[in-house]
Write a protein that holds these residues in place. Structure first.
Motif, PDB file in Angstrom:
ATOM      1  N   GLY A 187     -14.915  13.198  38.785  1.00 37.89           N
ATOM      2  CA  GLY A 187     -15.996  12.430  38.167  1.00 37.89           C
ATOM      3  C   GLY A 187     -16.473  11.310  39.070  1.00 37.89           C
ATOM      4  O   GLY A 187     -17.666  10.997  39.125  1.00 37.89           O
ATOM      5  N   ARG A 188     -15.533  10.703  39.781  1.00 32.80           N
ATOM      6  CA  ARG A 188     -15.896   9.648  40.728  1.00 32.80           C
ATOM      7  C   ARG A 188     -16.647  10.218  41.922  1.00 32.80           C
ATOM      8  O   ARG A 188     -17.658   9.657  42.373  1.00 32.80           O
ATOM      9  N   ILE A 189     -16.179  11.363  42.438  1.00 29.24           N
ATOM     10  CA  ILE A 189     -16.775  11.949  43.640  1.00 29.24           C
ATOM     11  C   ILE A 189     -18.154  12.538  43.354  1.00 29.24           C
ATOM     12  O   ILE A 189     -19.119  12.269  44.086  1.00 29.24           O
ATOM     13  N   PHE A 190     -18.256  13.335  42.290  1.00 32.25           N
ATOM     14  CA  PHE A 190     -19.483  14.096  42.059  1.00 32.25           C
ATOM     15  C   PHE A 190     -20.467  13.421  41.096  1.00 32.25           C
ATOM     16  O   PHE A 190     -21.675  13.632  41.203  1.00 32.25           O
ATOM     17  N   LEU A 191     -19.954  12.636  40.131  1.00 31.29           N
ATOM     18  CA  LEU A 191     -20.831  12.006  39.140  1.00 31.29           C
ATOM     19  C   LEU A 191     -20.946  10.499  39.328  1.00 31.29           C
ATOM     20  O   LEU A 191     -21.657   9.842  38.578  1.00 31.29           O
ATOM     21  N   LYS A 192     -20.208   9.959  40.319  1.00 29.79           N
ATOM     22  CA  LYS A 192     -20.234   8.522  40.606  1.00 29.79           C
ATOM     23  C   LYS A 192     -19.808   7.688  39.397  1.00 29.79           C
ATOM     24  O   LYS A 192     -20.260   6.563  39.206  1.00 29.79           O
ATOM     25  N   ARG A 193     -18.910   8.244  38.572  1.00 31.64           N
ATOM     26  CA  ARG A 193     -18.422   7.516  37.412  1.00 31.64           C
ATOM     27  C   ARG A 193     -17.354   6.519  37.851  1.00 31.64           C
ATOM     28  O   ARG A 193     -16.507   6.830  38.691  1.00 31.64           O
ATOM     29  N   PRO A 194     -17.363   5.305  37.299  1.00 23.49           N
ATOM     30  CA  PRO A 194     -16.316   4.333  37.649  1.00 23.49           C
ATOM     31  C   PRO A 194     -14.965   4.787  37.139  1.00 23.49           C
ATOM     32  O   PRO A 194     -14.864   5.468  36.111  1.00 23.49           O
ATOM     33  N   ILE A 195     -13.923   4.441  37.859  1.00 22.16           N
ATOM     34  CA  ILE A 195     -12.571   4.788  37.450  1.00 22.16           C
ATOM     35  C   ILE A 195     -12.021   3.680  36.567  1.00 22.16           C
ATOM     36  O   ILE A 195     -11.871   2.541  37.004  1.00 22.16           O
ATOM     37  N   SER A 196     -11.748   4.011  35.315  1.00 12.66           N
ATOM     38  CA  SER A 196     -11.255   3.031  34.356  1.00 12.66           C
ATOM     39  C   SER A 196      -9.744   2.891  34.474  1.00 12.66           C
ATOM     40  O   SER A 196      -9.016   3.880  34.485  1.00 12.66           O
ATOM     41  N   ARG A 197      -9.269   1.669  34.554  1.00 14.35           N
ATOM     42  CA  ARG A 197      -7.827   1.431  34.640  1.00 14.35           C
ATOM     43  C   ARG A 197      -7.130   1.923  33.378  1.00 14.35           C
ATOM     44  O   ARG A 197      -6.016   2.456  33.432  1.00 14.35           O
ATOM     45  N   THR A 198      -7.788   1.770  32.213  1.00 13.85           N
ATOM     46  CA  THR A 198      -7.206   2.230  30.962  1.00 13.85           C
ATOM     47  C   THR A 198      -6.951   3.726  30.995  1.00 13.85           C
ATOM     48  O   THR A 198      -5.900   4.209  30.575  1.00 13.85           O
ATOM     49  N   VAL A 199      -7.932   4.490  31.500  1.00  9.75           N
ATOM     50  CA  VAL A 199      -7.796   5.940  31.545  1.00  9.75           C
ATOM     51  C   VAL A 199      -6.704   6.348  32.520  1.00  9.75           C
ATOM     52  O   VAL A 199      -5.888   7.235  32.239  1.00  9.75           O
ATOM     53  N   VAL A 200      -6.654   5.725  33.684  1.00 11.83           N
ATOM     54  CA  VAL A 200      -5.645   6.076  34.689  1.00 11.83           C
ATOM     55  C   VAL A 200      -4.244   5.813  34.156  1.00 11.83           C
ATOM     56  O   VAL A 200      -3.359   6.684  34.236  1.00 11.83           O
ATOM     57  N   LEU A 201      -4.017   4.624  33.592  1.00 18.76           N
ATOM     58  CA  LEU A 201      -2.698   4.288  33.062  1.00 18.76           C
ATOM     59  C   LEU A 201      -2.333   5.197  31.890  1.00 18.76           C
ATOM     60  O   LEU A 201      -1.180   5.631  31.758  1.00 18.76           O
ATOM     61  N   GLY A 202      -3.314   5.475  31.037  1.00 15.88           N
ATOM     62  CA  GLY A 202      -3.067   6.364  29.905  1.00 15.88           C
ATOM     63  C   GLY A 202      -2.725   7.770  30.347  1.00 15.88           C
ATOM     64  O   GLY A 202      -1.851   8.428  29.773  1.00 15.88           O
ATOM     65  N   ALA A 203      -3.419   8.247  31.379  1.00 15.74           N
ATOM     66  CA  ALA A 203      -3.157   9.592  31.892  1.00 15.74           C
ATOM     67  C   ALA A 203      -1.746   9.691  32.455  1.00 15.74           C
ATOM     68  O   ALA A 203      -1.019  10.660  32.201  1.00 15.74           O
ATOM     69  N   ILE A 204      -1.342   8.693  33.230  1.00 16.57           N
ATOM     70  CA  ILE A 204       0.008   8.693  33.797  1.00 16.57           C
ATOM     71  C   ILE A 204       1.053   8.653  32.689  1.00 16.57           C
ATOM     72  O   ILE A 204       2.031   9.422  32.693  1.00 16.57           O
ATOM     73  N   ALA A 205       0.840   7.788  31.700  1.00 14.54           N
ATOM     74  CA  ALA A 205       1.790   7.689  30.589  1.00 14.54           C
ATOM     75  C   ALA A 205       1.854   8.989  29.802  1.00 14.54           C
ATOM     76  O   ALA A 205       2.938   9.423  29.376  1.00 14.54           O
ATOM     77  N   GLY A 206       0.697   9.633  29.604  1.00  9.57           N
ATOM     78  CA  GLY A 206       0.677  10.883  28.858  1.00  9.57           C
ATOM     79  C   GLY A 206       1.443  11.991  29.539  1.00  9.57           C
ATOM     80  O   GLY A 206       2.209  12.730  28.910  1.00  9.57           O
ATOM     81  N   VAL A 207       1.264  12.132  30.846  1.00  9.97           N
ATOM     82  CA  VAL A 207       1.969  13.175  31.598  1.00  9.97           C
ATOM     83  C   VAL A 207       3.465  12.891  31.622  1.00  9.97           C
ATOM     84  O   VAL A 207       4.294  13.796  31.472  1.00  9.97           O
ATOM     85  N   VAL A 208       3.843  11.617  31.795  1.00 12.17           N
ATOM     86  CA  VAL A 208       5.265  11.252  31.771  1.00 12.17           C
ATOM     87  C   VAL A 208       5.869  11.566  30.402  1.00 12.17           C
ATOM     88  O   VAL A 208       6.973  12.125  30.297  1.00 12.17           O
ATOM     89  N   GLY A 209       5.132  11.218  29.335  1.00 15.96           N
ATOM     90  CA  GLY A 209       5.625  11.510  27.988  1.00 15.96           C
ATOM     91  C   GLY A 209       5.807  12.985  27.749  1.00 15.96           C
ATOM     92  O   GLY A 209       6.801  13.433  27.146  1.00 15.96           O
ATOM     93  N   LEU A 210       4.862  13.796  28.232  1.00 20.83           N
ATOM     94  CA  LEU A 210       4.968  15.244  28.055  1.00 20.83           C
ATOM     95  C   LEU A 210       6.127  15.811  28.870  1.00 20.83           C
ATOM     96  O   LEU A 210       6.811  16.745  28.438  1.00 20.83           O
ATOM     97  N   ALA A 211       6.364  15.233  30.052  1.00 23.07           N
ATOM     98  CA  ALA A 211       7.512  15.661  30.854  1.00 23.07           C
ATOM     99  C   ALA A 211       8.813  15.362  30.118  1.00 23.07           C
ATOM    100  O   ALA A 211       9.774  16.145  30.196  1.00 23.07           O
ATOM    101  N   MET A 212       8.859  14.267  29.365  1.00 24.72           N
ATOM    102  CA  MET A 212      10.040  13.949  28.564  1.00 24.72           C
ATOM    103  C   MET A 212      10.218  14.957  27.435  1.00 24.72           C
ATOM    104  O   MET A 212      11.351  15.385  27.140  1.00 24.72           O
ATOM    105  N   VAL A 213       9.107  15.364  26.820  1.00 25.03           N
ATOM    106  CA  VAL A 213       9.177  16.325  25.718  1.00 25.03           C
ATOM    107  C   VAL A 213       9.734  17.658  26.199  1.00 25.03           C
ATOM    108  O   VAL A 213      10.585  18.282  25.558  1.00 25.03           O
ATOM    109  N   PHE A 214       9.246  18.132  27.341  1.00 27.61           N
ATOM    110  CA  PHE A 214       9.637  19.450  27.840  1.00 27.61           C
ATOM    111  C   PHE A 214      10.692  19.339  28.956  1.00 27.61           C
ATOM    112  O   PHE A 214      10.797  20.229  29.792  1.00 27.61           O
TER     113      PHE A 214
END
Length: 344
Positions: free
Chosen positions: A126-153
């Motif tokens: 989205g940043r490269i092709f659509l020039k969308r700003p990178i939100s810190r909230t989204v980045v931190l949430g994405a990392i937390a979500g993947v870590v949480g899912l890794a804990m589940v499985f």
């Protein structure tokens, strides 16, 4: 001066918009969280790629019937059809074929985590092709979500033996996820810049995706058989109607409203639904780490979808905040900045 007794109409718009976004998100998570049932019912004598072709051709048929009933315009310029065909190739063809074959090498938990990487891919693309700003909230949430899912499985991953099949499965999954992300970005551009409506463009893209997969199966020499069993037909119908036609229209609508980074976060949430159903139908046994992982995923989802609103609410509920606080004002400004203008 008479006190205001209700919210100003302009203040209701963001709240109503946020509510619609949450409903769309819930529908996506519900349907994509249950598609594993349909996929499991389809595993058998029919080649996975052929099942993918059946799935999206039938989904396209449902979409065209719906557009016909609603009398929606279906004619677009050739240039638009080329972009729709590209979405079909990326989102409804090659990526699904790769994921079906990936599932033959990896446990479902690991496949789910690989698919969750679409959040990160969407942020970068989205940043490269659509020039969308990178939100810190989204980045931190994405990392937390993947870590949480890794804990589940975690147990599934721990019992996955390192082998050439594991490497093949991981590469197939990463390739499929990257293609899915490219499809997200292309679809987002089609809607925001190309002005293509969601329902009609989804119908055409699914048709192109089904045709591309059919052509690929013909070249590969796959046999177009149909398993004459209730479980296969029921799985195909569910995947085509609920898991494809309805779910993807909902997903692409949400994508146009909140952007590809936040929309892709549904891929982190739907494995939790699958796990809940596994508890009922497959006697999945929970442990403390899995419970903690689910809580991490749910909290990450909340802040991805409504982080600024939650911060504003906490600010209003804090002691001494009888009126709208500066923190709430800043959060509302962040919301407007991150969400951008309505395309809804």
């Amino acid at each position: 001066m008479r006190a205001r007794t209700g919210p100003h109409p302009q203040e209701r718009v963001p709240k109503e918009r946020a509510f619609v976004n949450i409903v769309l998100y819930a529908v996506i998570v519900l349907f994509w969280g249950t598609t594993w049932i349909g996929i499991k019912l389809q595993l058998g004598s029919v080649d996975p790629a052929v099942s993918v072709a059946y799935r999206f051709l039938l989904a396209a048929l449902c979409m065209f019937i719906w557009t016909g009933v609603r009398k929606l315009p279906m004619r677009f310029p050739v240039r638009s059809h080329l972009r729709l065909a590209l979405v079909g190739l990326l989102m409804y063809s090659v990526n699904y074929v790769l994921f079906y074959y990936c599932s033959e090498h990896l446990v479902s938990g690991l496949v789910s985590i690989i698919f969750c990487l679409s959040v990160g891919f969407n942020i970068l693309n989205g940043r490269i092709f659509l020039k969308r700003p990178i939100s810190r909230t989204v980045v931190l949430g994405a990392i937390a979500g993947v870590v949480g899912l890794a804990m589940v499985f975690g147990d599934d991953i721990a019992h996955t033996k390192a082998s050439s099949g594991l490497l093949t499965g991981v590469l197939l999954g990463l390739g499929a996820t990257l293609l899915f992300s490219f499809g997200n970005i292309t679809s987002s551009w089609n809607q925001s810049q190309g002005g293509l409506p969601v329902v009609q463009s989804t119908a055409w893209s699914m048709l192109y995706g089904g045709l591309f997969t059919t052509i690929g199966c013909l070249f590969a020499g796959n046999s177009f058989t149909v398993e004459p069993s209730f479980k296969y037909v029921a799985g195909l119908v569910y995947l085509s109607v609920c898991g494809s036609a309805i779910a993807f229209v909902t997903y692409l609508t949400l994508l146009s409203r909140i952007g590809p980074d936040r929309a892709a976060f549904a891929t982190v949430a739907f494995p939790v639904v699958s796990l809940s159903l596994s508890t009922v139908f497959e006697h999945y046994r929970w442990n403390a780490l899995a419970v903690l992982g689910v809580l991490v995923v749910l909290v990450a989802n909340a802040f991805i979808l409504a982080g600024p609103q939650l911060r504003a609410l906490l600010g209003r509920l804090s002691p001494g905040s009888g009126t709208r606080t500066a923190g709430a004002a800043a959060a509302e400004h962040t919301t407007a900045t991150e969400n951008g203008p309505s395309r809804g």
